[in-house]
Scaffold this active site. Structure first.
Site: not given
Ligand code: GLV
Length: 309
Positions: A224, A272
């Site tokens: 994160r 991401h």
């Molecule tokens: C992605 O960020 C997840 O938490 O699967």
């Protein structure tokens, strides 16, 4: 039995509804906020909207449609006694391993330097970086981080792991707790962040902790964005304390176009994607856990509400 699915991405939401309905034909599966989804027994959620939990007072468990649960717990309106369950691997570990191996191998193969040389049509052999010169440190060695640490060790790297509590992983030296974090960082050339975002880990990697890394050092963040103090990261890169950073996650996503990370010469940005949720294997896992809960059996993957993951 009723299952509500909420997900900001319509394609993902529909896929979850179809996949759960196929596995649990006895259930009524509906995407929220359709009226038939109100008052569900179970919910599968990604970034649930405000008011979601008030509309489901009889929930028996809520499943995160991802490995992390910060998107769900940050609202603070999740009833304290409601079991929260996260995905465990479900095809994500393989993706994380590939992403992290790629990031670390780029360092060993001097990929950034050769790409820069090619832009100048420059033919120059650079001294290789030996695997034995680098220690890779994986911060967060749970369901995903543990597998990444194991894969890097199998690929010939010296690997350290760090977690809140003691772990054992073959081929990986595992450290734990606040007391061992400084020595973990002081020995880590490539720091891979795989820890959950909680009140305790927000800005865990700040200027003070970045300064503990040896030289040369690199950062890879696949967990994160908020684990890292972005200003401290930029300062460490500009001061030469950090060689480079590979970042897949950000405090604000999508990363705003004007953000300095986009154009920093030593930061690599991906949107991401290090480990996407694969709906089919994830739905297998959720359906299996719902059946177990209905039979009164224990399940794995339950989030400790006090620790936040
Ligand atoms: C992605 O960020 C997840 O938490 O699967």
């Amino acid at each position: 039995m009723k299952i509500a699915v909420t997900h900001p991405d319509e394609t993902a939401r529909r896929h979850w509804v179809r996949a759960l309905a196929a596995r649990l034909p006895e259930a009524r599966v509906a995407d929220w906020p359709a009226p038939e989804a109100h008052g569900a027994d179970f919910a599968v959620v990604w970034k649930p909207p405000a008011g979601f939990f008030a509309a489901h007072p009889a929930l028996r468990a809520v499943f995160s449609a991802g490995a992390g649960v910060d998107h769900l717990l940050r609202h603070g309106d999740v009833p304290a006694t409601l079991p929260v369950v996260r995905l465990e691997d479900a095809g994500m570990a393989r993706q994380m391993i590939d992403y992290c191996l790629h990031a670390v191998l780029r360092i060993v193969l001097r990929a950034d330097a050769y790409e820069a040389q090619q832009r100048d049509a420059c033919w120059r052999e650079l001294a290789p970086v030996a695997r034995t010169d680098l220690t890779v440190g994986v911060l967060g060695i749970g369901a995903l981080g543990g597998q990444v640490a194991r894969a890097l060790a199998a690929a010939g790297f010296r690997v350290l792991g760090h977690a809140r509590s003691p772990h054992r992983i073959d081929g990986v030296e595992c450290l734990h707790g606040d007391a061992q974090l400084p020595s973990f960082l002081a020995r880590t050339h490539v720091l891979i962040l795989m820890a959950p975002l909680t009140d305790d880990t927000r800005h865990l990697i700040d200027a003070r902790r970045l300064a503990l890394l040896p030289r040369p050092a690199w950062l890879v963040n696949v967990a994160r964005g908020a684990l890292v103090d972005a200003q401290a990261l930029l300062a460490a890169l500009d001061a030469g304390a950090l060689e480079g950073a590979t970042l897949d996650v950000f405090d604000t996503e999508p990363l705003p176009p004007e953000h300095p990370f986009w154009r920093h010469p030593r930061i690599r940005v991906t949107p991401h994607v290090a480990a996407a949720t694969l709906v089919e294997p994830s739905a297998d896992q959720v359906a299996d856990k719902i059946r177990r809960l209905l039979r009164g059996e224990p399940i794995t993957g339950a989030v400790g509400r006090d620790r936040g993951y």
